[in-house]
Every structure is written in structure tokens, then in C-alpha cells.
Design a protein around this motif. Structure first.
Motif, short mmCIF file in Angstrom:
data_model
loop_
_atom_site.label_atom_id
_atom_site.label_comp_id
_atom_site.label_asym_id
_atom_site.label_seq_id
_atom_site.Cartn_x
_atom_site.Cartn_y
_atom_site.Cartn_z
N TYR B 285 44.64 -7.43 59.39
CA TYR B 285 44.18 -8.58 58.61
C TYR B 285 44.22 -9.85 59.46
O TYR B 285 43.31 -10.66 59.46
N ALA B 289 40.97 -11.89 60.67
CA ALA B 289 40.84 -13.31 60.30
C ALA B 289 40.40 -14.13 61.50
O ALA B 289 39.54 -15.02 61.39
N ALA B 301 38.26 -16.13 56.67
CA ALA B 301 39.37 -16.14 57.63
C ALA B 301 40.66 -16.54 56.91
O ALA B 301 41.71 -15.93 57.10
N GLN B 302 40.54 -17.56 56.08
CA GLN B 302 41.73 -18.05 55.37
C GLN B 302 42.29 -16.99 54.46
O GLN B 302 43.49 -16.76 54.40
N TYR B 304 41.98 -13.73 54.75
CA TYR B 304 42.56 -12.63 55.53
C TYR B 304 43.91 -13.04 56.13
O TYR B 304 44.84 -12.24 56.20
N TYR B 305 43.99 -14.30 56.57
CA TYR B 305 45.29 -14.77 57.08
C TYR B 305 46.33 -14.74 55.96
O TYR B 305 47.49 -14.37 56.19
#
Lengths: 282, 444
Positions: B285, B289, B301-302, B304-305
């Protein structure tokens, strides 16, 4: 007994014949009546004899666990696996090593709960007998490998597995892959076309692909039918061939009314066998 | 209350009693057991109409051919392994005891069971005590070479697997060239074996994990990963497939760019979730991201982070968590939330320093400094950048990194430093291991 309309005398009579063949003690009518009404506990030899009797009389292939409330527990002796069967009430019923009951051992097998498909003797034998047959079927049906060579191929793959079992996580998946590899090599060497396989690229889930594989599906049901008794198999064969009640009743030497009951029972048994085989799913 | 299959079938066929039919269907929705029973019966009703299913019944009847030979072999292997384990157990507790025993010189330990157990023990200890793992694998190799009276195939199998574990341990200890030498010896041995394709795939994966350490061999690592993956899939080894996919993902990042890398990471996420490999899922993940951030998909991206952070928090992975928090802070800056981003980057760089992650601290400091300059807040930036310590394996890379940082220090001293300069140096330092001889060129 109710389902198959068996009387105590039928069982005792069949028991006398079979006990002589198997070299175990016969069961008296009184003893049987006490067992049926829960007023006595059966010995191991009695359980094994009664299982043989029921199978003989009904044409089914019952297991001890289906007729008696048994739970097997693996006990490792000095370098050798044995099975002691512990009843749900905690009493211990041990399998004798050398007795007529032993000769019945191959006719039925109780799965050890929680046992993985590792290298234990019973687990390995079950894996080979059931899953090995499926793999032979795949080699023959999908890849056209002749029966003798399919047999040799599968046996070799099982030998290879024995050399690698310490680092193979999923025995069945590994064996399936090994057999498939060999079959593809077999076809390549003979310059034959390799059959289209179920689509693998898109799906991550290999086991889902196996479930959707028509040949595996079909072979699994062949395995189910093989485990049913002759009578059940004949009943279901007639049913799916479209034979009506009267024809089936005549063939099975019974009444049309009983045919419905037989069909119902055999279908239910087939489902139970299907679940117990675990050929396609974990 | 359950419904018998006959009842379900009858209700479905006739539908005479609408209420009862509705109750039955409602029950099937709730009851997994009944649903499964009907599903099997429905399938059976289709399959049993075919002729082949009946023709194939004999395949499953009768005694399985060759069972005796297999059971004999199984019993033999099992006995050898059990006996070997009993004998080895006292020496496997601590490395000192194992070393003192010198079992490779003791003929009593020269049998296949010992080699199998040693190989297995080497694999078990690999991640926790790689040095001990190497000791054990070395002994396994030495003994396997002495088993000249074993059937050739058996000896080859034993030696091939022992060499493989030796290579694995050498890899983890950073002895890459020796690892490759062990793999070079193992490969022809395993190639000659039945089902050797599976063992070769393992060798390919280990080799890929080694050569990726050399910047000029990343391409080779990718090829090896891609060679191993389908073999692992064919043999149903999802755990090894997952490891190979992770290797693929890391190499694709370098070679094929973020779009391709993101796709591979999605595979890894899916597979690791299925196998309940939480640590790998978190890692995937996090890395995915990063790819989406490069592609400008900042929302994704946010998200997944955040997934990575949640997982790492649960797993108690403090280092991983610190890394993900740092990347989330960078994302804020990318989104234009400079003040919040700078605040979070300040916290992150302190955390990374406290954990001893010097390289990450250096990069995070450059990120923070860039955000501060963009805000027009130069205070403390020069001092913070002077704290940055770099160290690279290659002398050339080390020298080039210091030169790049010197540009930053000089620009800050003169008051000409810009967020772009800091960003360029930061990116340069990230790429430096792959191109150690390329000097930093500030944009004019």
C-alpha cells in the motif's frame, strides 16, 4: 435402520455370515437391541462388523463415523502412527493391531480432525487414493495421456512431492501443478497441441479457476459416485438417464414408493461424500 | 429450521404454496449450509446428465496403483527425518553448540534425514538468525556432498536444496557474490531433477533478490522475478508468488515507471490480503501510494498511505509508520497545503532521526526546508540542512552527494536557495545509488 427398513434379525443374520469371513465375533440379537436403544457401548470390533453389515445390506458405503458418534484421535507410537478412536463421551476405543478388524481398515477411513495434508501415513494415503485418482483423470481427460502413463506420471509426482514436502506449502496445488507440467512436456515431446487451459492471466485466484474447471468438476463427481454403493449408483444412474419410477423399481427389485426414498437418500449421501472429499476446495 | 433438499426442489418446481416458498428462499439466503447443499445438488443435476462422469467412475475405484511403493518411501523418509531431528536437537539450540559438534565431520550424522532436517532448520532460522542459518546450511551442503552412496537423484535433490538455503543465508548477510556462486552450483543440479522447474523458480527468485542489489543488474532481477512468478502460480505456491511479485514491483518502479509499478503493487496488495500477509500488504500500500503520487493521483495516494499507516500502526511497525507519516506529510506539500505540510515534516524528520534513520532524516529535512522556503520562512533552514549526514556505499556516490549538498549550503548562505533547488537535490540523492557516477547539475 428405519431408512432402509432393516430389522434386528436382518442385521444379526448378515452379521453371522460376515463375522465368520472377517474372523470377528458375531453379535447377538440381545446385544444389538441394547446398542440400538443406547443401553450398551459397542466394542471396536462390533462397530467394524456393524459397518460391514450395513454396507452389505444397503449397498451403501457407510463409515463408522456416520453410524456411531466417534471421533478419531491420532496417537503417535514409537515411530509409527496409529489411530485410537475416542468416543465423544471420552471413553477410549483402540483399533487392535492384528485382528480381523484390521482387514476392514481399508474399507473405511475416518479423517483426523485438523489434520493437514502433510506427511502422516493416513493423510498421505488418502491424498494419493483420492486426489491421485483425480490427477490421473485430469491427465487422461484433458491431456489425452494414456491410462498407464497417467498412472506412472501421477505416482512419480507423488514421489517428487515426498522429496520436497518440507518446503511445499500446499500439497494438492503443488501436485496439480507437477502433473500439469508433466502432461505439457508429454504433449510437447510428441509434437501435439497443448489444450487450452482455463484462463489464468486475469485471475489471481488459482483455486477459483480450479473450481470453474469443468473437467475437475466432472471428475469430482465421478469420485463421489465411486464412493457410493452399487445400489445408490445404479439408482442415480437410472434417475439421470430419465428412467421412470416403475422402471427403476423393477431394476432395483423394489417398490416404486421406495424408489423415491432411495433417490432422496442417495442424493443426500452424494452431497455428504462430495463435502468429505475436499478434492476441489480447502 | 432447515429444509431438506427434496422439499426445496419440490417447492421450487411446483411453487404451489407461495408463503412456504418465500420462507424457504429467505432461509436459503441466511443459511450457508442449506445453500451449499442446494448448490452441490444443482451442480450434480447438471454434471450427472453427462456420460463421461459415469465412464470415469472406475478411475476412482479399486486400490490405488503404486500405493505400497509410495507408502514405503514415505515411511522411510519420515523415519529418517524423525531420527535426524532427535539427534540434531541438542545442537540446534545455540550456534556455539552446533559449531562445537562439528557434525559434518561425524559420520554418525551422514545421512539424508540429517541433510533434510538441517536444510529445513536453516530455512526456519533465516530471517531471525541468518548467521546461524548459514552455519547450518554449510553443514547441510558438506554432508550432502558426502552421501555418495545415495541414489544420484536423491543426493542431487539434497545437495541442491542445501545450496539454495546456503545462498539464501549469504544473501541476507550481504555476501552477494558468494550467494550467486552457491546458486550457480545449485542450478544445474536442480535442473536435472523431476519437477526441477519448481526448485529452479526458487533459485530464480533468490538470484533476483541478490542481483537487485547491483544497480546495473536491476533488469536481470526483473526478468528473474517474471520467470519465477508463473511457475509459482502453476504449482499453487502463493506465498512464494507473493515474494516474487514484490521483487517484480520494486524492479518495475525503477525500470518501467510509476504506472506499471502501481499495477504490480495492486497484484501484491490483492494477493497479500488473500494470504493474510499484513506486513507485505502494508508495504505494498505504501509503495503503491508513492506511484500514484508520482502519477499525480493525489487522492488515491493519500488513501493508500492511510491504509498503510493503519496497518503499520496495528502491527506495531514503528519504522514503517514513521516512513508513511513522512510521505503523507510530503503529500500535503504537493497538494499545496504548505503550512500543515511543513509542520508535519518537522515532526517526521525528528522521528526519523530519533530512530537512527539518517538517510530518511536527510531527505525529510530537504522536504521540510523546501516547504519552509516556499512559505517564505527561511529561519532555521540552513542550520537544519547542515545537520544532514549522507553516506553511500560507493565512494563516487558519496563524493557526489556531498557536492550536491554543498550546492545547497552555498545557496542558503547566499540567500539564493529556492524550493526547486532543494527538490532537485532531494531527487538527485534518491536516484544516486542507481547512477553513482553522475554529478549533480544545478539548473541554471
Amino acid at each position: 435402520m428405519k431408512t432402509f427398513q432393516l430389522r434386528l434379525t436382518d442385521i444379526v443374520r448378515a452379521g453371522r455370515t460376515l463375522s465368520a469371513q472377517l474372523g470377528v465375533h458375531a453379535i447377538s440379537r440381545n446385544n444389538l437391541a441394547r446398542l440400538v436403544h443406547g443401553r450398551a457401548q459397542p466394542k471396536q470390533e462390533t462397530i467394524l462388523l456393524l459397518v460391514a453389515v450395513f454396507n452389505h445390506l444397503t449397498g451403501q458405503r457407510f463409515r463408522a463415523g456416520e453410524l456411531f458418534p466417534l471421533e478419531p484421535v491420532a496417537v503417535t507410537g514409537a515411530g509409527q502412527s496409529r489411530h485410537a478412536f475416542e468416543r465423544v463421551d471420552g471413553s477410549n476405543v483402540k483399533v487392535p493391531i492384528s485382528s480381523g478388524a484390521d482387514r476392514l481398515a481399508h474399507a473405511w477411513r475416518v479423517r483426523v480432525p485438523g489434520e493437514t495434508e502433510g506427511i502422516g501415513e493416513d493423510a498421505f494415503e488418502t491424498l494419493y487414493v483420492e486426489y491421485g485418482a483425480l490427477l490421473r483423470g485430469v491427465a487422461m481427460r484433458r491431456y489425452g495421456v494414456p491410462p498407464d502413463q497417467a498412472e506412472e506420471m501421477v505416482q512419480d509426482c507423488f514421489m517428487s512431492y515426498l522429496q520436497r514436502y518440507t518446503y511445499v506449502r500446499d500439497a494438492r496445488a503443488w501436485l496439480y501443478g507437477a502433473v500439469r507440467h508433466r502432461c505439457i512436456d508429454y504433449l510437447r515431446v510428441r509434437g501435439r497441441e497443448i489444450p487450452l487451459e482455463p484462463e489464468h492471466d486475469a485471475a489471481i485466484d488459482e483455486r477459483a479457476e480450479l473450481r470453474r474447471d469443468g473437467i475437475i468438476r466432472q471428475l469430482t463427481f465421478s469420485a463421489v459416485l465411486a464412493r457410493l454403493g452399487d445400489k445408490c449408483r445404479e439408482t442415480l444412474h437410472g434417475l439421470y438417464r430419465g428412467e421412470n419410477q416403475k422402471v427403476l423399481a423393477k431394476k432395483l427389485s423394489t417398490t416404486p414408493g421406495y424408489v423415491d426414498q432411495l433417490i432422496s437418500t442417495c442424493r443426500r449421501l452424494a452431497v455428504d461424500v462430495f463435502r468429505s472429499l475436499k478434492l476441489r476446495d480447502k | 429450521m432447515h429444509y431438506s433438499p427434496d422439499e426445496v426442489t419440490k417447492l421450487r418446481k411446483t411453487r404451489a404454496d407461495a408463503d412456504r416458498y418465500a420462507q424457504m428462499e429467505a432461509h436459503l439466503k441466511e443459511c450457508a449450509e442449506c445453500r451449499d447443499t442446494m448448490s452441490v445438488l444443482d451442480e450434480m443435476d447438471v454434471v450427472l446428465l453427462g456420460a463421461e462422469v459415469w465412464e470415469d467412475v472406475p478411475i476412482f475405484q479399486g486400490r490405488a496403483p503404486g500405493i505400497r511403493e509410495l507408502l514405503t518411501e514415505r515411511a522411510k523418509i519420515e523415519q529418517q527425518n524423525e531420527a535426524a531431528f532427535r539427534r540434531l536437537k541438542p545442537y540446534l539450540k545455540v550456534p556455539g553448540a552446533f559449531e562445537d559438534a562439528q557434525i559434518e565431520k561425524d559420520a554418525r550424522f551422514h545421512d539424508p534425514g540429517v541433510v533434510r532436517m538441517l536444510t529445513s532448520q536453516a530455512a526456519d532460522r533465516l530471517e531471525k538468525t541468518p548467521k546461524f542459518s548459514l552455519q547450518i546450511a554449510n553443514a547441510a551442503c558438506a554432508i550432502a556432498r558426502k552421501l555418495t552412496e545415495e541414489p544420484p537423484r536423491s543426493q542431487q535433490q539434497l545437495l541442491g536444496c542445501a545450496l539454495r538455503e546456503q545462498a539464501n543465508a549469504l544473501r541476507l548477510l550481504g555476501s552477494f557474490r558468494e550467494a550467486i556462486a552457491a546458486l550457480d552450483e545449485a542450478e544445474p543440479i536442480l535442473r536435472a531433477l523431476p519437477e526441477g522447474a519448481f526448485d529452479l523458480a526458487i533459485v530464480d527468485y533468490i538470484r533476483g533478490s541478490v542481483v537487485i542489489q547491483f544497480p546495473d543488474r536491476v533488469d536481470e532481477a526483473l526478468q528473474l522475478a517474471r520467470r519465477a512468478i508463473p511457475i509459482f502460480r502453476q504449482f499453487g505456491d502463493e506465498h512464494r508468488e507473493l515474494s516474487a511479485r514484490l521483487l517484480e514491483a520494486i524492479t518495475v518502479e525503477t525500470l518501467e515507471g510509476p504506472a506499471a509499478a502501481a499495477q504490480v503493487y495492486e497484484h501484491v496488495i490483492s494477493l497479500s490480503a488473500r494470504l493474510n500477509q499484513k506486513e507485505i500488504a502494508a508495504h505494498a500500500y505504501h509503495n503503491a501510494a508513492g506511484q500514484y503520487a508520482e502519477l499525480g493521483q493525489l487522492d488515491k495516494a493519500q488513501w493508500y498511505y492511510a491504509e498503510a499507516l493503519g496497518r503499520r500502526d496495528v502491527l506495531g511497525n514503528a519504522v514503517g509508520k514513521a516512513n508513511t507519516e513522512w510521505q503523507l506529510a510530503r503529500l500535503l506539500v504537493l497538494r499545496g497545503e504548505l503550512e500543515e505540510g511543513a509542520k508535519c515534516l518537522s515532526v517526521s524528520r525528528r522521528n526519523l532521526l530519533e530512530m537512527g534513520l539518517r538517510e530518511e532524516h536527510g531527505l525529510a529535512t530537504l522536504d521540510w526546508a523546501g516547504a519552509r522556503l516556499a512559505l517564505g520562512w527561511p529561519d532555521g533552514v540552513a542550520a537544519a540542512c547542515r545537520e544532514i549526514v549522507v553516506h553511500y556505499e560507493s565512494e563516487g556516490a558519496d563524493r557526489n552527494a556531498r557536492m550536491a549538498l554543498a550546492c545547497v549550503h552555498e545557496a542558503l548562505r547566499q540567500g539564493t536557495a529556492t524550493p526547486k533547488l532543494l527538490r532537485d537535490v532531494r531527487n538527485y540523492l534518491t536516484q544516486l545509488p542507481r547512477n553513482p557516477s553522475v554529478a549533480f547539475q544545478p539548473a541554471s
